[in-house]
Scaffold this active site. Structure first.
Site, short mmCIF file in Angstrom:
data_model
loop_
_atom_site.label_atom_id
_atom_site.label_comp_id
_atom_site.label_asym_id
_atom_site.label_seq_id
_atom_site.Cartn_x
_atom_site.Cartn_y
_atom_site.Cartn_z
N ALA A 316 -64.49 -16.82 -11.37
CA ALA A 316 -63.83 -17.70 -12.35
C ALA A 316 -63.61 -16.92 -13.63
O ALA A 316 -64.28 -15.92 -13.89
CB ALA A 316 -64.67 -18.95 -12.61
N ASP A 317 -62.64 -17.37 -14.42
CA ASP A 317 -62.31 -16.68 -15.66
C ASP A 317 -62.22 -17.69 -16.78
O ASP A 317 -61.58 -18.72 -16.65
CB ASP A 317 -60.97 -15.94 -15.52
CG ASP A 317 -60.56 -15.27 -16.82
OD1 ASP A 317 -61.40 -14.55 -17.38
OD2 ASP A 317 -59.43 -15.49 -17.28
N LYS A 318 -62.90 -17.42 -17.88
CA LYS A 318 -62.83 -18.28 -19.06
C LYS A 318 -62.94 -17.40 -20.29
O LYS A 318 -63.91 -16.69 -20.46
CB LYS A 318 -63.98 -19.31 -19.07
CG LYS A 318 -64.08 -20.09 -20.37
CD LYS A 318 -62.86 -20.98 -20.55
CE LYS A 318 -62.94 -21.74 -21.86
NZ LYS A 318 -62.64 -20.90 -23.01
#
Length: 454
Positions: A316-318
């Protein structure tokens, strides 16, 4: 404060034809009354969620191989007047249906509440003035401004600007692509670099994203747990069916009455069919859903928990931080020979109200409150902030002079202003002191007649 005027040059011929066909103008956009009329005629810019009636969704819980086998047991129990077996079968059916239905109902209500809070907005030109409006209110012909970090709210044709976009959510291609004048931007794509203006050419289900969503909805994927349960129940049904058929044949050959044979068939069904299997899966997944909800995870379909549990790696990317996105100017520290008004003037000139960037708006509000900046300034060029340059730059014309205004990271602006390494270090030490208080520090500089000063 300054008035950032848009260039009066006509758009490219192709996009100009599009604007004429849509009855729009790229300098004034649509009239509010016309936009409202089109919204009522075409509907909101969103893909409608197809919701089944709650009763239908509840009754669907009684449909399927597992449910059919338990219902067959209940039917035989009625014929043979086996009340205890009937109660057990019906109880298993109802418990499975009620648990699954109410757990999904609760999750669906939570997701709906979140969607109301996460409304996407867009910067749109109406009656010659830029305004922020919900993306669902966009209509064909609206002139919309997008910049780095924005989601494209509708299918658009670029009027001006050069953009680098990520449309992996639509095409699966992770590499950025470039879009410029006359080219299309699809709803759902993300602007990675640059900024530009476009005219809306499709909304709602007529967008590329809308058509893709409808295709996906028409062919939902089959979950792994559903395949496993269906395979087990199918083979058990074949085996039990063969045994019951053999029992009936033997009974017929021996001349036994059917009423005496049916109890044997019921015993075979009760012993071989995993009547508690659906309930076991539903209860275990409901418990998993409750545990995940304590960690802020919402499960809209209970069967999705099993597929999530089979993952070995989740990527995931944030980026960025979660804030209220409300900025204000706290302190101005001018260099010797300059006043606070000079700093505010340059910062306001290096800002673009159409972008609705929180930093730009903070400087524009401060300049307006302090009555700083020329009342009429023509923007000749504007380069938005990017991670590569770490600054915003504008070339404006006022009072017969051409002024280059820069605002951005302290070291970047300091080097552009020709400051020595020691001066930049001293300024960074002051900036670090302010940063420890939770304040963000920016620098501004300006150039007149080829000479740059900060």
């Amino acid at each position: 404060m300054q008035e950032n005027k848009r260039s009066s040059a006509p758009p490219h011929a192709v996009v100009g034809e599009t604007l004429r066909a849509l009855g729009s103008d790229y300098t004034t956009g649509l009239a509010r009354a016309e936009a409202q009329r089109r919204l009522e005629h075409d509907g909101p810019n969103e893909v409608p969620e197809k919701k089944r009636h709650s009763l239908i969704r509840f009754l669907k819980k009684f449909w399927g191989l597992s449910a059919w086998m338990i219902e067959l047991i209940a039917l035989l129990s009625i014929v043979l007047h086996k009340k205890a077996d009937l109660v057990v079968a019906l109880l298993l059916l109802v418990v499975n249906a009620v648990l699954s239905f109410f757990q999904e109902q609760r999750a669906s209500a939570a997701v709906t509440a979140l969607r109301r809070q996460l409304n996407v907005t867009a910067r749109v030109l109406r009656d010659g003035a830029w305004q922020t409006t919900p993306a669902r209110a966009l209509v064909n012909g609206d002139v919309v401004r997008v910049r780095a970090g924005d989601f494209v709210p509708a299918d658009m044709q670029v009027i001006e600007g050069v953009l680098r976009i990520d449309q992996s959510a639509l095409t699966g291609e992770s590499r950025e692509v470039e879009r410029t004048i006359d080219e299309a931007l699809y709803a759902g794509a993300t602007i990675r670099r640059g900024e530009g203006t476009g005219v809306v050419i499709a909304t709602g289900v007529h967008t590329y994203f809308g058509r893709t969503t409808e295709l996906v909805a028409s062919a939902p994927p089959k979950l792994h747990v559903e395949e496993v349960v269906a395979r087990v129940v199918r083979w058990l049904l074949i085996i039990v069916g063969a045994l019951v058929a053999l029992t009936l044949v033997v009974s017929y050959i021996k001349g036994l009455p059917l009423h005496d044979t049916l109890p044997i068939a019921l015993v075979l069904l009760m012993s071989a069919v995993p009547v508690a299997l659906p309930v076991m899966f539903t209860v275990s997944m409901a418990l998993g859903s409750m545990e995940l909800s304590r960690h802020g995870v919402l499960i809209t379909q209970l069967s999705g928990i099993e597929d999530a549990a089979t993952m070995d790696v989740l990527c995931a990317d944030k980026t960025g931080t979660l804030t209220m996105n409300q900025l204000s100017l706290k302190l101005v520290q001018p260099q010797p020979g300059f006043s606070e008004g000079d700093v505010l003037q340059v910062a306001a000139l290096a800002s673009n109200e159409a972008n609705a960037d929180p930093i730009d708006l903070a400087f524009l509000r401060a300049a307006a409150d302090g009555k700083q900046g020329p009342t009429h300034a023509k923007t000749l060029s504007f380069q938005p902030f990017s991670a590569a340059t770490r600054r915003t730059e504008a070339v404006v014309e006022f009072g017969g002079r051409t002024v280059r205004c820069i605002k951005g990271a302290l070291r970047t602006v300091g080097e552009a202003a020709g400051l020595t390494a020691q001066v930049i270090k001293d300024l960074e030490d002051l900036a670090n002191t302010e940063a420890q208080k939770g304040d963000r520090v920016l620098a501004v500089a300006r150039a007149e007649d080829g000479g740059l000063c900060s």
